[in-house]
Design a protein around this motif. Structure first.
Motif, mmCIF file in Angstrom:
data_model
loop_
_atom_site.group_PDB
_atom_site.id
_atom_site.type_symbol
_atom_site.label_atom_id
_atom_site.label_comp_id
_atom_site.label_asym_id
_atom_site.label_seq_id
_atom_site.Cartn_x
_atom_site.Cartn_y
_atom_site.Cartn_z
ATOM 1 N N TRP A 7 7.479 -52.125 30.762
ATOM 2 C CA TRP A 7 7.839 -50.918 30.005
ATOM 3 C C TRP A 7 6.613 -50.076 29.649
ATOM 4 C CZ3 TRP A 7 11.693 -47.836 29.155
ATOM 5 C CH2 TRP A 7 11.671 -46.965 28.077
ATOM 6 N N ARG A 8 5.568 -50.757 29.179
ATOM 7 C CA ARG A 8 4.364 -50.054 28.748
ATOM 8 C C ARG A 8 3.773 -49.219 29.893
ATOM 9 N NH1 ARG A 8 0.160 -51.828 24.573
ATOM 10 N NH2 ARG A 8 1.936 -52.891 23.736
ATOM 11 N N ALA B 4 2.929 -34.924 23.447
ATOM 12 C CA ALA B 4 2.661 -36.314 23.054
ATOM 13 C C ALA B 4 3.464 -36.704 21.816
ATOM 14 C CB ALA B 4 1.167 -36.505 22.794
ATOM 15 N N TYR C 299 10.455 -41.833 22.753
ATOM 16 C CA TYR C 299 10.376 -43.175 23.341
ATOM 17 C C TYR C 299 10.353 -44.278 22.283
ATOM 18 C CZ TYR C 299 10.211 -41.490 28.052
ATOM 19 O OH TYR C 299 10.576 -40.909 29.238
ATOM 20 N N LEU C 300 10.112 -43.904 21.039
ATOM 21 C CA LEU C 300 10.199 -44.931 19.977
ATOM 22 C C LEU C 300 11.589 -44.947 19.357
ATOM 23 C CD1 LEU C 300 7.042 -45.078 17.680
ATOM 24 C CD2 LEU C 300 7.903 -46.799 19.244
ATOM 25 N N VAL D 55 6.051 -46.211 30.772
ATOM 26 C CA VAL D 55 5.937 -45.125 29.783
ATOM 27 C C VAL D 55 4.634 -44.350 29.993
ATOM 28 C CG1 VAL D 55 5.680 -44.638 27.317
ATOM 29 C CG2 VAL D 55 7.430 -46.211 28.087
ATOM 30 N N LEU E 8 -0.912 -41.059 19.946
ATOM 31 C CA LEU E 8 0.541 -40.877 20.061
ATOM 32 C C LEU E 8 1.079 -41.603 21.294
ATOM 33 C CD1 LEU E 8 0.685 -37.084 19.121
ATOM 34 C CD2 LEU E 8 1.604 -38.961 17.758
ATOM 35 N N LEU E 9 0.304 -41.563 22.390
ATOM 36 C CA LEU E 9 0.731 -42.272 23.598
ATOM 37 C C LEU E 9 0.764 -43.784 23.341
ATOM 38 C CD1 LEU E 9 1.405 -42.476 26.611
ATOM 39 C CD2 LEU E 9 -1.033 -42.406 27.103
ATOM 40 N N LEU F 86 6.324 -39.522 21.777
ATOM 41 C CA LEU F 86 6.294 -40.677 20.860
ATOM 42 C C LEU F 86 7.642 -40.830 20.157
ATOM 43 C CD1 LEU F 86 4.603 -42.772 18.982
ATOM 44 C CD2 LEU F 86 4.481 -40.841 17.440
ATOM 45 N N GLY G 6 1.312 -45.210 20.562
ATOM 46 C CA GLY G 6 2.496 -45.471 19.752
ATOM 47 C C GLY G 6 3.765 -45.494 20.590
ATOM 48 N N ALA G 7 3.810 -44.588 21.589
ATOM 49 C CA ALA G 7 5.016 -44.479 22.418
ATOM 50 C C ALA G 7 5.229 -45.727 23.275
ATOM 51 C CB ALA G 7 4.912 -43.243 23.304
ATOM 52 N N THR G 8 4.126 -46.374 23.665
ATOM 53 C CA THR G 8 4.264 -47.563 24.528
ATOM 54 C C THR G 8 4.480 -48.833 23.705
ATOM 55 O OG1 THR G 8 1.884 -47.851 24.528
ATOM 56 C CG2 THR G 8 2.813 -46.599 26.356
ATOM 57 N N PHE G 9 4.545 -48.667 22.410
ATOM 58 C CA PHE G 9 4.588 -49.823 21.500
ATOM 59 C C PHE G 9 5.830 -50.690 21.712
ATOM 60 C CE2 PHE G 9 5.171 -51.610 17.152
ATOM 61 C CZ PHE G 9 4.021 -52.375 17.166
ATOM 62 N N ARG G 10 6.982 -50.052 21.796
ATOM 63 C CA ARG G 10 8.200 -50.849 22.003
ATOM 64 C C ARG G 10 9.261 -50.028 22.722
ATOM 65 N NH1 ARG G 10 12.608 -50.130 18.706
ATOM 66 N NH2 ARG G 10 12.319 -48.600 17.057
ATOM 67 N N ARG G 11 10.227 -50.714 23.275
ATOM 68 C CA ARG G 11 11.299 -50.063 24.019
ATOM 69 C C ARG G 11 12.372 -49.562 23.029
ATOM 70 N NH1 ARG G 11 13.972 -52.805 29.279
ATOM 71 N NH2 ARG G 11 11.795 -53.227 29.694
ATOM 72 N N PRO G 12 12.870 -48.334 23.218
ATOM 73 C CA PRO G 12 13.893 -47.857 22.273
ATOM 74 C C PRO G 12 15.227 -48.561 22.472
ATOM 75 C CG PRO G 12 13.613 -46.301 24.053
ATOM 76 C CD PRO G 12 12.599 -47.368 24.266
ATOM 77 N N ARG G 13 16.026 -48.560 21.396
ATOM 78 C CA ARG G 13 17.353 -49.195 21.519
ATOM 79 C C ARG G 13 18.429 -48.128 21.655
ATOM 80 N NH1 ARG G 13 15.321 -52.392 16.881
ATOM 81 N NH2 ARG G 13 14.196 -54.078 17.852
ATOM 82 N N TRP H 202 -5.832 -37.564 19.185
ATOM 83 C CA TRP H 202 -4.466 -37.648 18.647
ATOM 84 C C TRP H 202 -3.460 -37.938 19.758
ATOM 85 C CZ3 TRP H 202 -3.154 -38.426 13.874
ATOM 86 C CH2 TRP H 202 -3.982 -38.003 12.853
ATOM 87 N N THR H 203 -3.699 -37.345 20.944
ATOM 88 C CA THR H 203 -2.777 -37.553 22.064
ATOM 89 C C THR H 203 -2.781 -39.029 22.477
ATOM 90 O OG1 THR H 203 -3.228 -35.321 22.792
ATOM 91 C CG2 THR H 203 -2.235 -36.772 24.407
#
Lengths: 219, 375
Positions: A94-95, A153, A160-161, A98, B365-366, A157, B368-375, B361-362
């Motif tokens: 996934w990482r 970005a 995708y979160l 993304v 944020l990126l 975020l 953070g976005a790869t942190f976990r899969r959304p439900r 910052w980008t």
């Protein structure tokens, strides 16, 4: 794999990117058309030229926000229509997926940026600038690029979160920011609210790029 | 005439004008919109008068109530409107400002605010909040500053330096008419950048040439020029359309002038040349730009600048300021021009740090976005 993801991203967003590329190409000329209307004939003064290009900042800031937002929202909705089968079926963690998706979108942002740069060069080539003014086509294009990247970005975020709950969270965030400003002042924490806004809009705050000067022509 | 009496006269005059202009003979020619606009202006004048009367009343009460004493100066305030923390902030800021004046000019620095009266009043702000307005007045200048609570002594100290500077130009016959704008001793480079911008964007050719580095043009832009000489000394043919636009117009009965003016503004250069000699253009440079030369001269003059300023008998602004700075006139003007250019250039910098911060910052944020899969 990245090429494949880029191709998919391009397929989904090509109309959007093309529309923004046309808009940014025309933005400097459009700004001049709006800003310089009503002036006297003849060679415009330095002040008139600077003021004439004033609307370009507002046009491009709005375009950057919209472009960054839509470049995430549109592909996400397309994926959502097929219940995200495509990304989930890819043989990728996934990482990594993304990151590639992010990179593909960020790469497509370059098209409107290049288009803005070219549009600014063409507009400036068609006019004679007063000696005391300088043109900043590259600086403006870079600023536009970074601003759209930042919005992209942030939306990425959130999307995708939070997934489907992203619009609700975005709304809550906007309300919180407004509440900090309005209620903060109402309960006597005006200075705290002021400091909060300074923190996010002054360097190195995340929104400092929007608070900076966006000028195509300046002294 | 006192401020209140002047205000009463102004409001009275506004009412009389409104009544005279609104006599029955004039009414048919006016639209409802223009009457509404006039009524709006009168209402605005009344609201302004009411606010000012309330503020004056507050000041009157303040003057007879409490005093903050700091560094030999007193600030009058109304204890019902200001808290002890507010008065503590004012006292600390006042002392800090006076210390800075002494540090910069010696004991003579204190005398800059000798004749000043200081008043602190609470003013209504948004959502029922109150801000503190600090006011000072010397014989020739008045300054005021709104301060959010809790009061920052640093801002009060800067205000003291601003007030000290404000008393400089009015105290000198050579400078009072030349630059009525406030001089700040708080070292505000932003004002030099504004002066640089004003020169570069000037509608007078002399200003633009000064911006390009011509010392002669800078001198001409800075020296006082009588109205009738301005056209020849400050402008060239490329400025005529701007001169025609900005200058006061002659009597409306002069139809030849107005037809030529229209032709000039439509792009007819010979028509501009025909009428421009009849015009007296306004001063193309602001007092704010000239005030930066005073600030620069005082900075160059160092600790003795004030003493030289007071002992000088010079009647012309540029020679006086050169004496204050302790340098030649040309050197003063050239160094001022460089300072405005440097201040302007400093404002342009910052693109690289800005880009780096956005990149940072980008990435955040990126991440953070790869942190976990959304439900």
């Amino acid at each position: 794999m990245f090429t494949q993801i880029l191709r998919t991203q391009f397929k989904v967003t090509r109309t959007l990117v093309a529309a923004f590329a046309v808009t940014t190409f025309a933005a400097p000329a459009l700004a001049w058309r709006i800003g310089a209307s009503g002036g006297y004939p003849g060679t415009p003064s330095a002040l008139a030229v600077r003021a004439g290009f004033e609307p370009v900042g507002l046009i491009l800031m709005s375009a950057a926000c919209l472009l960054g937002f839509l470049l995430v929202a549109v592909p996400w909705n397309v994926d959502g229509a097929s219940r995200h089968v495509y990304p989930l079926s890819l043989p990728l963690p996934w990482r990594r997926y993304v990151s590639m998706r992010f990179g593909a979108g960020a790469l497509l942002l370059l098209l409107p940026v290049l288009s803005l740069w070219l549009g600014a060069l063409v507009t400036l080539a068609l006019m004679e600038l007063p000696a005391t003014l300088r043109a900043y086509p590259g600086g403006l294009a870079i600023r536009f690029g970074f601003a759209s990247l930042l919005v992209y970005a942030f939306t990425f975020l959130l999307q995708y979160l939070a997934g489907r709950r992203a619009p609700v969270i975005l709304l809550v965030l906007l309300i919180v920011v407004a509440a900090v400003g309005v209620l903060g002042a109402a309960v006597g924490a005006g200075r705290g609210a002021e400091q909060f806004f300074r923190l996010i809009t002054e360097w190195p705050g995340p929104l400092s790029i929007f608070a900076a000067e966006w000028r195509l022509v300046d002294v | 005439m006192s401020e209140r009496r002047a205000l009463a006269c102004a409001v009275g005059a506004a009412f009389v004008l409104a009544l005279v202009a609104g006599t029955p003979s004039a009414l048919p020619a006016q639209s409802a919109d223009s009457l509404r606009a006039r009524l709006g202006r009168v209402s605005a004048a009344r609201a302004l008068a009411d606010t000012t009367v309330r503020r004056l009343e507050q000041e009157r009460r303040a003057r007879r109530t409490a005093r903050i004493r700091s560094g030999g100066r007193t600030v009058a305030y109304d204890p019902a409107l200001l808290t002890p923390e507010d008065s503590g902030g004012i006292a600390a800021g006042l002392a800090l400002g006076l210390d800075r004046l002494v540090e910069r000019f010696g004991e003579e620095g204190r005398t800059l605010v000798d004749s000043a009266t200081w008043v602190a009043v609470g003013i209504p702000w948004w959502f029922g909040q109150r801000r503190v307005e600090l006011r000072t007045a010397t014989s020739g200048a008045a300054e005021s500053l709104h301060l959010p609570r809790p009061l920052d002594p640093e801002r009060v100290a800067r205000f003291v330096l601003q007030a000290a500077g404000a008393s400089l130009a009015p105290s000198s016959p050579a400078l009072s008419a030349w630059s009525p704008w406030s001089v700040s001793l708080a070292g505000e480079e932003v004002r030099f950048a504004e002066a640089g911008r004003e020169l570069a964007l000037s509608w007078a050719a002399v200003g633009r040439r000064c911006s390009a580095g011509s010392a002669l043009a800078c001198r001409r832009a800075l020296e006082p020029v009588p109205g009738e000489d301005r056209l020849g000394l400050l402008f060239d043919a490329s400025d005529w359309r701007a001169v025609v636009t900005a200058s006061p117009l002659p009597a409306l009965t002069d139809s030849i002038f107005f037809s030529r003016r229209r032709a000039c503004l439509a792009g007819d250069d010979p028509a501009c040349a025909q009428i421009v000699a009849r015009l007296t253009p306004p001063d193309p440079f602001s007092g704010g730009m000239r005030a930066t030369l005073i600030m620069h001269a005082i900075d160059l003059g160092g600790r003795d600048a004030l003493r030289r300023f007071r002992s000088s008998t010079e009647r012309e602004p540029v020679p006086l300021l050169a004496e204050v700075a302790g340098v030649s006139e040309d050197s003063l003007i050239m160094s001022w021009q460089r300072r405005t250019a440097v201040a302007l250039a400093a404002e342009r910098r910052g693109a690289i740090p800005l880009s780096l911060s956005v990149a940072g910052w980008t990435l955040l944020l990126l991440g953070g976005a790869t942190f976990r899969r959304p439900r």
